[in-house]
Design a protein around this motif. Structure first.
Motif, PDB file in Angstrom:
ATOM      1  N   MET A   1     -31.764  70.041 -16.388  1.00  0.00           N
ATOM      2  CA  MET A   1     -32.137  68.680 -16.069  1.00  0.00           C
ATOM      3  C   MET A   1     -30.906  67.935 -15.545  1.00  0.00           C
ATOM      4  N   VAL A   2     -31.107  67.138 -14.515  1.00  0.00           N
ATOM      5  CA  VAL A   2     -30.022  66.373 -13.923  1.00  0.00           C
ATOM      6  C   VAL A   2     -29.983  65.002 -14.584  1.00  0.00           C
ATOM      7  N   ALA A   3     -28.820  64.607 -15.036  1.00  0.00           N
ATOM      8  CA  ALA A   3     -28.664  63.306 -15.675  1.00  0.00           C
ATOM      9  C   ALA A   3     -28.561  62.220 -14.614  1.00  0.00           C
ATOM     10  N   TYR A   4     -29.040  61.044 -14.952  1.00  0.00           N
ATOM     11  CA  TYR A   4     -28.947  59.899 -14.056  1.00  0.00           C
ATOM     12  C   TYR A   4     -27.515  59.400 -14.031  1.00  0.00           C
ATOM     13  N   ASP A   5     -26.973  59.219 -12.849  1.00  0.00           N
ATOM     14  CA  ASP A   5     -25.605  58.750 -12.675  1.00  0.00           C
ATOM     15  C   ASP A   5     -25.615  57.221 -12.619  1.00  0.00           C
ATOM     16  N   GLN A   6     -25.174  56.573 -13.680  1.00  0.00           N
ATOM     17  CA  GLN A   6     -25.211  55.110 -13.743  1.00  0.00           C
ATOM     18  C   GLN A   6     -24.235  54.452 -12.781  1.00  0.00           C
ATOM     19  N   ASP A   7     -23.236  55.182 -12.323  1.00  0.00           N
ATOM     20  CA  ASP A   7     -22.269  54.612 -11.390  1.00  0.00           C
ATOM     21  C   ASP A   7     -22.783  54.646  -9.948  1.00  0.00           C
ATOM     22  N   ARG A   8     -23.801  55.416  -9.725  1.00  0.00           N
ATOM     23  CA  ARG A   8     -24.355  55.531  -8.381  1.00  0.00           C
ATOM     24  C   ARG A   8     -25.289  54.343  -8.132  1.00  0.00           C
ATOM     25  N   PRO A   9     -25.113  53.618  -7.020  1.00  0.00           N
ATOM     26  CA  PRO A   9     -25.960  52.446  -6.778  1.00  0.00           C
ATOM     27  C   PRO A   9     -27.401  52.864  -6.496  1.00  0.00           C
ATOM     28  N   LEU A  10     -28.325  52.017  -6.923  1.00  0.00           N
ATOM     29  CA  LEU A  10     -29.733  52.266  -6.641  1.00  0.00           C
ATOM     30  C   LEU A  10     -30.008  51.950  -5.178  1.00  0.00           C
ATOM     31  N   PRO A  11     -30.970  52.637  -4.575  1.00  0.00           N
ATOM     32  CA  PRO A  11     -31.313  52.312  -3.186  1.00  0.00           C
ATOM     33  C   PRO A  11     -31.890  50.903  -3.100  1.00  0.00           C
ATOM     34  N   ASP A  12     -31.731  50.284  -1.927  1.00  0.00           N
ATOM     35  CA  ASP A  12     -32.255  48.932  -1.727  1.00  0.00           C
ATOM     36  C   ASP A  12     -33.764  48.898  -1.888  1.00  0.00           C
ATOM     37  N   LYS A  13     -34.403  49.958  -1.477  1.00  0.00           N
ATOM     38  CA  LYS A  13     -35.855  50.001  -1.491  1.00  0.00           C
ATOM     39  C   LYS A  13     -36.293  51.186  -2.339  1.00  0.00           C
ATOM     40  N   LEU A  14     -37.027  50.917  -3.390  1.00  0.00           N
ATOM     41  CA  LEU A  14     -37.529  52.005  -4.212  1.00  0.00           C
ATOM     42  C   LEU A  14     -38.549  52.806  -3.418  1.00  0.00           C
ATOM     43  N   SER A  15     -38.478  54.114  -3.514  1.00  0.00           N
ATOM     44  CA  SER A  15     -39.424  54.927  -2.769  1.00  0.00           C
ATOM     45  C   SER A  15     -40.744  55.086  -3.516  1.00  0.00           C
ATOM     46  N   LEU A  16     -40.737  54.930  -4.843  1.00  0.00           N
ATOM     47  CA  LEU A  16     -41.958  54.993  -5.634  1.00  0.00           C
ATOM     48  C   LEU A  16     -42.084  53.744  -6.497  1.00  0.00           C
ATOM     49  N   LEU A  17     -43.275  53.178  -6.505  1.00  0.00           N
ATOM     50  CA  LEU A  17     -43.534  51.979  -7.290  1.00  0.00           C
ATOM     51  C   LEU A  17     -44.567  52.294  -8.365  1.00  0.00           C
ATOM     52  N   THR A  18     -44.457  51.613  -9.492  1.00  0.00           N
ATOM     53  CA  THR A  18     -45.505  51.703 -10.496  1.00  0.00           C
ATOM     54  C   THR A  18     -46.711  50.928  -9.971  1.00  0.00           C
ATOM     55  N   ILE A  19     -47.844  51.126 -10.613  1.00  0.00           N
ATOM     56  CA  ILE A  19     -49.049  50.381 -10.232  1.00  0.00           C
ATOM     57  C   ILE A  19     -48.788  48.878 -10.369  1.00  0.00           C
ATOM     58  N   ARG A  20     -48.170  48.472 -11.462  1.00  0.00           N
ATOM     59  CA  ARG A  20     -47.872  47.056 -11.694  1.00  0.00           C
ATOM     60  C   ARG A  20     -46.970  46.496 -10.582  1.00  0.00           C
ATOM     61  N   GLU A  21     -45.943  47.257 -10.178  1.00  0.00           N
ATOM     62  CA  GLU A  21     -45.042  46.799  -9.110  1.00  0.00           C
ATOM     63  C   GLU A  21     -45.791  46.649  -7.791  1.00  0.00           C
ATOM     64  N   ALA A  22     -46.694  47.582  -7.500  1.00  0.00           N
ATOM     65  CA  ALA A  22     -47.473  47.505  -6.260  1.00  0.00           C
ATOM     66  C   ALA A  22     -48.399  46.284  -6.276  1.00  0.00           C
ATOM     67  N   ILE A  23     -49.052  46.059  -7.420  1.00  0.00           N
ATOM     68  CA  ILE A  23     -49.938  44.895  -7.560  1.00  0.00           C
ATOM     69  C   ILE A  23     -49.140  43.599  -7.396  1.00  0.00           C
ATOM     70  N   ASP A  24     -47.989  43.537  -8.036  1.00  0.00           N
ATOM     71  CA  ASP A  24     -47.147  42.341  -7.933  1.00  0.00           C
ATOM     72  C   ASP A  24     -46.663  42.129  -6.506  1.00  0.00           C
ATOM     73  N   ARG A  25     -46.309  43.209  -5.841  1.00  0.00           N
ATOM     74  CA  ARG A  25     -45.804  43.094  -4.472  1.00  0.00           C
ATOM     75  C   ARG A  25     -46.887  42.587  -3.516  1.00  0.00           C
ATOM     76  N   LEU A  26     -48.127  43.047  -3.731  1.00  0.00           N
ATOM     77  CA  LEU A  26     -49.230  42.596  -2.879  1.00  0.00           C
ATOM     78  C   LEU A  26     -49.790  41.248  -3.314  1.00  0.00           C
ATOM     79  N   ARG A  27     -49.461  40.840  -4.547  1.00  0.00           N
ATOM     80  CA  ARG A  27     -49.979  39.595  -5.121  1.00  0.00           C
ATOM     81  C   ARG A  27     -51.504  39.573  -5.139  1.00  0.00           C
ATOM     82  N   ILE A  28     -52.067  40.684  -5.650  1.00  0.00           N
ATOM     83  CA  ILE A  28     -53.512  40.804  -5.785  1.00  0.00           C
ATOM     84  C   ILE A  28     -53.835  41.180  -7.225  1.00  0.00           C
ATOM     85  N   GLY A  29     -55.085  41.132  -7.577  1.00  0.00           N
ATOM     86  CA  GLY A  29     -55.514  41.507  -8.917  1.00  0.00           C
ATOM     87  C   GLY A  29     -55.618  43.020  -9.084  1.00  0.00           C
ATOM     88  N   ARG A  30     -55.682  43.415 -10.329  1.00  0.00           N
ATOM     89  CA  ARG A  30     -55.762  44.842 -10.653  1.00  0.00           C
ATOM     90  C   ARG A  30     -57.044  45.473 -10.103  1.00  0.00           C
TER      91      ARG A  30
END
Length: 76
Positions: A1-30
């Motif tokens: 298993m590869v450990a997450y490198d906390q010193d490495r910056p996160l990308p500006d744009k997440l490539s995968l969103l949770t359902i909640r993040e997608a709903i919030d981004r679209l500003r629509i209901g579930r």
């Protein structure tokens, strides 16, 4: 298993969103979001038991929304 490198910056744009993040981004209901998924307008991806939405798929959906006809502003 590869450990997450906390010193490495996160990308500006997440490539995968949770359902909640997608709903919030679209500003629509579930319910509306799940209807779009059922209508195959927004595809879901599975990672183990978790459902995710690709940012690119969400961007494509937004880009393909019809443009609203807006009246020209009146000049007084």
């Amino acid at each position: 298993m590869v450990a997450y490198d906390q010193d490495r910056p996160l990308p500006d744009k997440l490539s995968l969103l949770t359902i909640r993040e997608a709903i919030d981004r679209l500003r629509i209901g579930r319910s509306t979001f799940y209807q779009l998924v059922q209508d195959r307008k927004i595809p879901l991806r599975k990672i183990g038991g978790a459902s995710r939405v690709r940012s690119d798929d969400l961007d494509a959906y937004i880009q393909n929304l019809p443009k609203m006809d807006t009246p020209e502003p009146e000049v007084w």
